[in-house]
Scaffold this active site. Sequence first.
Site, PDB file in Angstrom:
ATOM      1  N   CYS A 112      35.147  50.133  43.015  1.00  0.00           N
ATOM      2  CA  CYS A 112      36.380  50.250  43.803  1.00  0.00           C
ATOM      3  C   CYS A 112      37.473  49.385  43.183  1.00  0.00           C
ATOM      4  CB  CYS A 112      36.059  49.853  45.245  1.00  0.00           C
ATOM      5  SG  CYS A 112      37.445  49.298  46.234  1.00  0.00           S
ATOM      6  N   CYS A 120      39.184  46.822  45.377  1.00  0.00           N
ATOM      7  CA  CYS A 120      38.243  45.721  45.676  1.00  0.00           C
ATOM      8  C   CYS A 120      38.245  44.719  44.534  1.00  0.00           C
ATOM      9  CB  CYS A 120      36.819  46.253  45.845  1.00  0.00           C
ATOM     10  SG  CYS A 120      36.605  47.402  47.205  1.00  0.00           S
TER      11      CYS A 120
END
Length: 152
Positions: A69, A72
């Site tokens: 991600c 993230c």
Amino acid sequence: MSTTRQIVCGSCGRVNRLPVERAAEGARCGACHQPMFTGHPIEVDEEAFSRHVANNDIPVLVDVWAPWCGPCRAMAPMFERAAQQLDPKVRLLKLNSDNAPSVSSRFNISGIPTLLLMRGGREIARQAGAMDARSIVAWTEAGLTRSERDHP
Ligand SMILES: [Zn+2]
């Protein structure tokens, strides 16, 4: 009034009882002798997540993330910076959602990154989407203030 509080060691997971007046920064774990707080988030699996949430007398802030991600990964250094400011008042954890399917479904995590703020085993706030370090700290402190006012 209890004069000690329970803190879970970030290295070995042992529950320590620390006197409230003792500076948590300098405290070491009675089992593994590592510092109780290092100013860094702790990587946890589902078991360690549950232990921290159930046994810490201090609030727990969890970054639910995954390696694939992008947002993230972009937030990771921000979370790291937030830990330097919030430690040892708040215990910061990083939970890789790829390895935590039951926590993700129990907490109904629909997107990552998601921040979960827990106190006394309960979720008191959550925020989806990446934030910078200052916003993470401000959001956490606002959530704690609200929670302490509503559930002292
Ligand atoms: Zn330990």
